[in-house]
Design a protein around this motif. Sequence first.
Motif, PDB file in Angstrom:
ATOM      1  N   ILE A  40       5.941  13.419   1.241  1.00 19.64           N
ATOM      2  CA  ILE A  40       6.598  12.251   1.546  1.00 19.64           C
ATOM      3  C   ILE A  40       5.532  10.922   1.355  1.00 19.64           C
ATOM      4  O   ILE A  40       4.420  11.017   1.168  1.00 19.64           O
ATOM      5  CB  ILE A  40       6.644  11.864   2.781  1.00 19.64           C
ATOM      6  CG1 ILE A  40       7.545  13.134   3.781  1.00 19.64           C
ATOM      7  CG2 ILE A  40       7.414  10.408   3.652  1.00 19.64           C
ATOM      8  CD1 ILE A  40       8.086  12.477   5.459  1.00 19.64           C
ATOM      9  N   THR A  41       6.649  10.334   0.923  1.00 25.27           N
ATOM     10  CA  THR A  41       5.269   8.684   0.333  1.00 25.27           C
ATOM     11  C   THR A  41       6.319   7.631   0.178  1.00 25.27           C
ATOM     12  O   THR A  41       7.426   7.323   0.570  1.00 25.27           O
ATOM     13  CB  THR A  41       5.585   9.231  -1.423  1.00 25.27           C
ATOM     14  OG1 THR A  41       4.995  10.039  -2.332  1.00 25.27           O
ATOM     15  CG2 THR A  41       4.720   7.372  -1.642  1.00 25.27           C
ATOM     16  N   VAL A  42       5.528   6.863   1.244  1.00 24.97           N
ATOM     17  CA  VAL A  42       6.267   5.504   1.759  1.00 24.97           C
ATOM     18  C   VAL A  42       5.188   4.188   1.504  1.00 24.97           C
ATOM     19  O   VAL A  42       4.338   4.008   0.875  1.00 24.97           O
ATOM     20  CB  VAL A  42       5.678   5.637   3.123  1.00 24.97           C
ATOM     21  CG1 VAL A  42       4.610   5.536   3.974  1.00 24.97           C
ATOM     22  CG2 VAL A  42       7.003   4.523   3.666  1.00 24.97           C
ATOM     23  N   LYS A  76       0.693  -0.818  -0.224  1.00 25.48           N
ATOM     24  CA  LYS A  76       0.119  -0.042   0.202  1.00 25.48           C
ATOM     25  C   LYS A  76       0.691   1.113  -0.121  1.00 25.48           C
ATOM     26  O   LYS A  76       1.811   1.185   0.516  1.00 25.48           O
ATOM     27  CB  LYS A  76      -0.848  -0.302   1.259  1.00 25.48           C
ATOM     28  CG  LYS A  76      -1.983   1.040   1.423  1.00 25.48           C
ATOM     29  CD  LYS A  76      -2.817   0.972   2.395  1.00 25.48           C
ATOM     30  CE  LYS A  76      -3.557   1.844   2.171  1.00 25.48           C
ATOM     31  NZ  LYS A  76      -4.795   1.680   4.199  1.00 25.48           N
ATOM     32  N   THR A  77       0.607   1.777  -0.826  1.00 20.94           N
ATOM     33  CA  THR A  77       1.420   3.474  -1.275  1.00 20.94           C
ATOM     34  C   THR A  77       0.012   4.937   0.567  1.00 20.94           C
ATOM     35  O   THR A  77      -0.580   4.513  -0.034  1.00 20.94           O
ATOM     36  CB  THR A  77       1.826   4.245  -2.438  1.00 20.94           C
ATOM     37  OG1 THR A  77       2.408   3.167  -3.062  1.00 20.94           O
ATOM     38  CG2 THR A  77       1.967   5.261  -2.244  1.00 20.94           C
ATOM     39  N   ILE A  78       1.133   4.878   1.489  1.00 24.42           N
ATOM     40  CA  ILE A  78       0.899   5.685   1.617  1.00 24.42           C
ATOM     41  C   ILE A  78       1.065   7.480   1.930  1.00 24.42           C
ATOM     42  O   ILE A  78       2.620   7.753   2.015  1.00 24.42           O
ATOM     43  CB  ILE A  78       0.641   5.948   3.156  1.00 24.42           C
ATOM     44  CG1 ILE A  78      -0.323   4.744   3.535  1.00 24.42           C
ATOM     45  CG2 ILE A  78       0.308   6.627   4.205  1.00 24.42           C
ATOM     46  CD1 ILE A  78       0.360   3.478   4.048  1.00 24.42           C
ATOM     47  N   ASP A  79       0.580   8.709   1.284  1.00 25.83           N
ATOM     48  CA  ASP A  79       1.229   9.511   0.543  1.00 25.83           C
ATOM     49  C   ASP A  79       0.942  10.624   2.831  1.00 25.83           C
ATOM     50  O   ASP A  79      -0.115  10.808   2.908  1.00 25.83           O
ATOM     51  CB  ASP A  79       0.257  10.792   0.021  1.00 25.83           C
ATOM     52  CG  ASP A  79       0.831   9.918  -1.142  1.00 25.83           C
ATOM     53  OD1 ASP A  79       1.781   9.387  -1.442  1.00 25.83           O
ATOM     54  OD2 ASP A  79       0.143   9.969  -2.223  1.00 25.83           O
ATOM     55  N   THR A 116      10.854  11.876  -0.439  1.00 30.66           N
ATOM     56  CA  THR A 116      10.350  13.172   0.235  1.00 30.66           C
ATOM     57  C   THR A 116      10.283  13.543  -1.448  1.00 30.66           C
ATOM     58  O   THR A 116      11.153  14.383  -2.368  1.00 30.66           O
ATOM     59  CB  THR A 116      11.046  13.909   0.956  1.00 30.66           C
ATOM     60  OG1 THR A 116      11.196  12.773   1.888  1.00 30.66           O
ATOM     61  CG2 THR A 116      10.649  15.100   0.823  1.00 30.66           C
ATOM     62  N   ASN A 117       8.500  14.188  -1.503  1.00 32.97           N
ATOM     63  CA  ASN A 117       8.847  15.163  -3.068  1.00 32.97           C
ATOM     64  C   ASN A 117       8.933  16.262  -2.708  1.00 32.97           C
ATOM     65  O   ASN A 117       9.089  17.172  -2.012  1.00 32.97           O
ATOM     66  CB  ASN A 117       7.729  15.519  -3.569  1.00 32.97           C
ATOM     67  CG  ASN A 117       7.359  16.035  -5.251  1.00 32.97           C
ATOM     68  OD1 ASN A 117       7.928  17.064  -5.590  1.00 32.97           O
ATOM     69  ND2 ASN A 117       6.064  15.911  -5.194  1.00 32.97           N
ATOM     70  N   PRO A 118      10.790  16.273  -3.589  1.00 39.86           N
ATOM     71  CA  PRO A 118      11.392  17.693  -3.062  1.00 39.86           C
ATOM     72  C   PRO A 118      10.572  18.929  -4.069  1.00 39.86           C
ATOM     73  O   PRO A 118      10.933  20.087  -2.996  1.00 39.86           O
ATOM     74  CB  PRO A 118      13.157  17.654  -4.009  1.00 39.86           C
ATOM     75  CG  PRO A 118      12.877  17.066  -5.395  1.00 39.86           C
ATOM     76  CD  PRO A 118      11.037  16.104  -5.100  1.00 39.86           C
ATOM     77  N   VAL A 169       3.591  17.247   8.318  1.00 40.32           N
ATOM     78  CA  VAL A 169       3.009  16.457   9.657  1.00 40.32           C
ATOM     79  C   VAL A 169       3.512  17.283  10.839  1.00 40.32           C
ATOM     80  O   VAL A 169       4.960  17.582  10.449  1.00 40.32           O
ATOM     81  CB  VAL A 169       3.542  15.397   8.729  1.00 40.32           C
ATOM     82  CG1 VAL A 169       5.524  15.333   8.979  1.00 40.32           C
ATOM     83  CG2 VAL A 169       3.298  14.040   9.981  1.00 40.32           C
ATOM     84  N   PRO A 170       2.790  17.567  11.970  1.00 38.16           N
ATOM     85  CA  PRO A 170       3.810  18.084  12.938  1.00 38.16           C
ATOM     86  C   PRO A 170       5.146  17.663  13.694  1.00 38.16           C
ATOM     87  O   PRO A 170       4.573  15.557  13.044  1.00 38.16           O
ATOM     88  CB  PRO A 170       2.489  18.080  13.758  1.00 38.16           C
ATOM     89  CG  PRO A 170       1.828  16.952  13.466  1.00 38.16           C
ATOM     90  CD  PRO A 170       1.435  16.640  12.400  1.00 38.16           C
ATOM     91  N   TYR A 171       4.960  18.573  14.523  1.00 36.73           N
ATOM     92  CA  TYR A 171       6.901  17.088  15.630  1.00 36.73           C
ATOM     93  C   TYR A 171       6.443  16.131  16.317  1.00 36.73           C
ATOM     94  O   TYR A 171       4.888  16.202  16.524  1.00 36.73           O
ATOM     95  CB  TYR A 171       7.235  18.493  15.972  1.00 36.73           C
ATOM     96  CG  TYR A 171       8.184  19.092  15.265  1.00 36.73           C
ATOM     97  CD1 TYR A 171       9.142  18.235  14.296  1.00 36.73           C
ATOM     98  CD2 TYR A 171       7.921  20.664  15.273  1.00 36.73           C
ATOM     99  CE1 TYR A 171      10.291  19.355  13.350  1.00 36.73           C
ATOM    100  CE2 TYR A 171       8.502  21.353  14.292  1.00 36.73           C
ATOM    101  CZ  TYR A 171       9.629  20.699  13.450  1.00 36.73           C
ATOM    102  OH  TYR A 171      10.717  21.511  13.242  1.00 36.73           O
ATOM    103  N   GLY A 172       6.658  15.247  16.510  1.00 38.27           N
ATOM    104  CA  GLY A 172       6.331  14.330  17.705  1.00 38.27           C
ATOM    105  C   GLY A 172       5.280  12.922  16.495  1.00 38.27           C
ATOM    106  O   GLY A 172       6.392  12.455  15.825  1.00 38.27           O
ATOM    107  N   ILE A 173       4.516  12.731  17.701  1.00 39.57           N
ATOM    108  CA  ILE A 173       4.178  10.746  16.854  1.00 39.57           C
ATOM    109  C   ILE A 173       2.579  10.854  15.987  1.00 39.57           C
ATOM    110  O   ILE A 173       2.037  11.896  16.606  1.00 39.57           O
ATOM    111  CB  ILE A 173       3.986  10.231  17.682  1.00 39.57           C
ATOM    112  CG1 ILE A 173       5.400   9.438  18.243  1.00 39.57           C
ATOM    113  CG2 ILE A 173       3.750   8.568  16.956  1.00 39.57           C
ATOM    114  CD1 ILE A 173       5.316   8.468  20.017  1.00 39.57           C
TER     115      ILE A 173
END
Length: 162
Positions: free
Chosen positions: A156-158, A69-72, A149-151, A77-81
Amino acid sequence: MLHNKINKPENSKAKEVREEPVKDISLGQNKKISRKQFFQRIGLISLLPLAGIWFSAAERAQIRERQIKTIDIPSNVPYGISFFGAVIVSKNDEQTNIFSAKCTHLGCIINKSEDGALVCPCHGSRFSANGKVIKGPADKSLEKLPYKTNPRTGEITVEVLV
Ligand code: FES
């Protein structure tokens, strides 16, 4: 129909020729095949296991592809978890780490954090923000996932195996 000739002994008065059919085992018919044809058939039959292995490998590759699965993840995205379904993003000033949310104990999806630790809802394993085990029963760190990471956008794509 093909036949083998069987001659009676020379001293027999009636020189009778009796014909016996030759059975082709592979076709179950009364047909004689040449040595060359025989080896050609054996050659083809011996390739069947290889074909089976190839089809099996191709099937496994397709199944694996369907499970990826590709997740964008947005650039802001904030600092932390943060939790994004099958992945966890852990971000601070210095780095961004992305982990599979699949618990290394029995595979439950980790979807909450307490006091900066990732907590598995199934049996209570706890992991630090960098994926290391703090408390079992899990005994392996969370799987760290590579990402792109898209410059231009910072998005971010994972890809994760689900
Ligand atoms: Fe996570 Fe058991 S599956 S602690």
